[in-house]
Write a protein that holds these residues in place. Structure first.
Motif, mmCIF file in Angstrom:
data_model
loop_
_atom_site.group_PDB
_atom_site.id
_atom_site.type_symbol
_atom_site.label_atom_id
_atom_site.label_comp_id
_atom_site.label_asym_id
_atom_site.label_seq_id
_atom_site.Cartn_x
_atom_site.Cartn_y
_atom_site.Cartn_z
ATOM 1 N N GLY A 137 -57.354 -16.348 15.960
ATOM 2 C CA GLY A 137 -58.024 -15.417 16.862
ATOM 3 C C GLY A 137 -58.333 -14.071 16.240
ATOM 4 O O GLY A 137 -59.140 -13.304 16.755
ATOM 5 N N SER A 138 -57.676 -13.760 15.147
ATOM 6 C CA SER A 138 -58.034 -12.519 14.454
ATOM 7 C C SER A 138 -58.776 -12.812 13.160
ATOM 8 O O SER A 138 -59.613 -12.029 12.727
ATOM 9 N N LEU A 139 -58.489 -13.952 12.578
ATOM 10 C CA LEU A 139 -59.125 -14.280 11.305
ATOM 11 C C LEU A 139 -60.624 -14.517 11.460
ATOM 12 O O LEU A 139 -61.430 -13.915 10.742
ATOM 13 N N ARG A 186 -45.522 -10.826 7.862
ATOM 14 C CA ARG A 186 -46.341 -10.897 9.055
ATOM 15 C C ARG A 186 -47.127 -12.202 9.072
ATOM 16 O O ARG A 186 -47.206 -12.898 8.075
ATOM 17 N N ALA A 187 -47.718 -12.500 10.206
ATOM 18 C CA ALA A 187 -48.503 -13.721 10.330
ATOM 19 C C ALA A 187 -49.767 -13.399 11.106
ATOM 20 O O ALA A 187 -49.764 -12.544 11.983
ATOM 21 N N ALA A 214 -60.451 -0.581 8.612
ATOM 22 C CA ALA A 214 -60.235 -1.620 7.626
ATOM 23 C C ALA A 214 -59.253 -2.665 8.136
ATOM 24 O O ALA A 214 -59.594 -3.831 8.277
ATOM 25 N N GLY A 215 -58.049 -2.240 8.416
ATOM 26 C CA GLY A 215 -57.047 -3.201 8.833
ATOM 27 C C GLY A 215 -56.545 -3.971 7.629
ATOM 28 O O GLY A 215 -57.171 -3.966 6.578
ATOM 29 N N VAL A 216 -55.404 -4.589 7.820
ATOM 30 C CA VAL A 216 -54.779 -5.317 6.732
ATOM 31 C C VAL A 216 -55.576 -6.576 6.411
ATOM 32 O O VAL A 216 -55.744 -6.952 5.254
ATOM 33 N N ASN A 275 -50.673 -16.759 5.232
ATOM 34 C CA ASN A 275 -49.327 -16.812 5.778
ATOM 35 C C ASN A 275 -48.291 -17.274 4.767
ATOM 36 O O ASN A 275 -47.097 -17.181 5.012
ATOM 37 N N THR A 276 -48.741 -17.754 3.630
ATOM 38 C CA THR A 276 -47.801 -18.000 2.539
ATOM 39 C C THR A 276 -47.606 -16.693 1.779
ATOM 40 O O THR A 276 -46.496 -16.301 1.464
ATOM 41 N N LEU A 277 -48.726 -16.042 1.547
ATOM 42 C CA LEU A 277 -48.702 -14.788 0.798
ATOM 43 C C LEU A 277 -47.836 -13.740 1.488
ATOM 44 O O LEU A 277 -47.002 -13.083 0.873
#
Lengths: 207, 207
Positions: free
Chosen positions: A45-47, A40-41, A7-9, A33-35
Motif C-alpha cells: 500500500g505504500s510501495l 522497519r517493514a 522524499a521519505g525513506v 524487507n530483507t534489507l
DNA sequence: GTTAGCATGTAAGGAGTTACATGATTTT
DNA sequence: AAAATCATGTAACTCCTTACATGCTAAC
C-alpha cells in the motif's frame, strides 16, 4: 524551490535497490524487507503509490513485457512490470546520498542511507556517521541527566526499560566508533597513496 | 462497536503517567520523553490534541487553578492546566494494560506497555513478553533465511548493517529470555506461597 | 481443482510532525 | 529589559497502514 519535496525513506530505498538491478514491485518489497527487515517493514500500500510517483517524476521507467503490438481482446494478461532507473533517477539517487543532514542520521533515515554507503562519497559517509553518533550522544546525555535529576521514581520495570534502552544506544555508539575509526583509517590510506603519487613521483624524476 | 478506536501509543502513555500523578501538558511531555526517550519522542503538536481528545472522552479532567469566580477582564492569565485521571480513565488504562495482543508487542507499543508493567497482571506480562519474543524470532528467521538464500550480493555496508541489526535483535531476545525467566520464577513462588496458605495452614491446626 | 504464493493496485484514514502563533515566568 | 525557558495551542501536511479488490501461476 523546484518540485523537490517529500522524499521519505521509501524513495531512497527504491532508487537504491533499482540501481543495483531492475525489478518488479513485488520483488522490490521483499528485497526491501530483507534489507531493512530488522528496522522497519513496508507494505504494498505504500510501495506501489511510491513507484507511481517516481514514475510520474521520471525517475524510473516501467518495462512491461510486450506492449501488445497486436491489441487483442485477451489483453487482460496482467504481467510483471519491471522498473528501472532513468538517468534522472540515478542523479536523484546521488543527490539523496550526498546530503549529510538530519534526514540521513535520524532514526528513520539512517539505516537506508547506510545501506547504500558504497555509492556514497567517503567524506559524506564520515559526516553521516559522526552526525548519528552525536545525535545518539545527545539522547544519552538528556535521558541520563533527567534520570539523575529525578528522585522518588523507582518503578523497577520502568528502570529496566530505560537501562535496556541506554545499553542499546551505548552499543550503537560503540559500533559507530568502530566504523568511524575504519573510515578514518581508509581516508588516511587514500591520502597517503595520493601523496605517494604527487610527492614520491618527483623523487622518481630525481634518480 | 462502541467509540473505542484509534488508541495510539500516546493515549496509553498519557494515561499511565497521569495515573502516577496529575500533571500539566508541558511536564507530561518531558516525562514522556524521559520514559521513552531512547525509543521515540513526541511533540506538543501531538500531545495537546491527544489531551483534548482524552478530555472529550471523559478519561481525564482538567484542573485549572481558579475558575475565576470573579470574571475580571484580566482573565487573559493563561496558567498551567493540571490534568488528572477520572474513574473511567483508570478503567480504560487497566483495559489497555490487560490486552496482550500485537499492539502490546509490536515495535511501537511494546516499550510503553512494558513501562507500566507494574500495573499489569502477571499472566498478561508473561504473554506480552513471550509475544514480543516470538515476534522478534520470526523476524530473525525471515531475514536470516532470505540472507542465506541470496547469493551474489555482498555489499560490505549492507552486510554490516544487517549484521548489526541481527545482533541488536538477538540481544533483545536474550534480554526477553532473562525477563521471562524472572517472571516465571516469581509466578512459581507466588503459586507455592498460595499452597503454603491452603495446604500448610491445616498442618498448623494439627499441632 | 483448490490452495498457496506471486503480482498489482486503490480508497480511506490514522498517528504523528512541522511550523506557526501566543503568552507567562524566570534568569541574567 | 533581554533572553531563555516554561506553557498552551492550531492548521496543514506527510508518510504510511489497513482493508479491500483483482487476477495469474505453480504445486499438491
Amino acid at each position: 524551490m523546484a518540485g523537490k519535496k517529500g522524499a521519505g525513506v521509501l524513495e531512497l530505498a527504491v532508487l537504491g535497490l533499482l540501481h543495483e538491478s531492475p525489478m518488479h514491485g513485488y520483488e522490490l518489497r521483499k528485497r526491501l524487507n530483507t534489507l531493512l527487515g530488522m528496522f522497519r517493514a513496508f507494505s504494498y500500500g505504500s510501495l506501489y503509490p511510491c513507484l507511481k510517483q517516481l514514475l510520474a517524476k521520471g525517475l524510473i521507467v516501467e518495462d512491461r513485457p510486450e506492449e501488445p503490438t497486436v491489441p487483442l481482446a485477451l489483453q487482460s494478461r496482467r504481467s510483471k512490470i519491471v522498473y528501472k532507473l532513468t538517468a534522472e533517477g540515478k542523479e536523484r539517487l546521488q543527490e539523496l546520498l550526498t546530503e549529510a543532514g538530519p534526514a540521513s542520521w535520524e532514526d528513520e533515515g539512517f539505516g537506508v542511507h547506510f545501506a547504500f554507503f558504497s555509492h556514497t562519497r567517503a567524506d559524506v559517509r564520515l559526516r553521516i556517521l559522526e552526525g548519528r553518533r552525536s545525535r545518539l550522544e545527545e539522547r544519552l546525555e538528556s535521558v541520563r541527566g533527567a534520570l539523575a535529576r529525578t528522585r522518588e521514581r523507582v518503578d523497577s520495570y520502568t528502570l529496566e526499560l530505560q537501562n535496556h534502552g541506554l545499553e542499546s544506544v551505548e552499543r550503537e555508539v560503540r559500533w559507530l566508533n568502530e566504523l568511524i575509526g575504519r573510515e578514518r583509517a581508509e581516508q588516511e590510506q587514500a591520502r597517503s597513496s595520493i601523496s605517494n603519487m604527487t610527492q614520491d613521483q618527483p623523487r622518481e624524476d630525481d634518480r
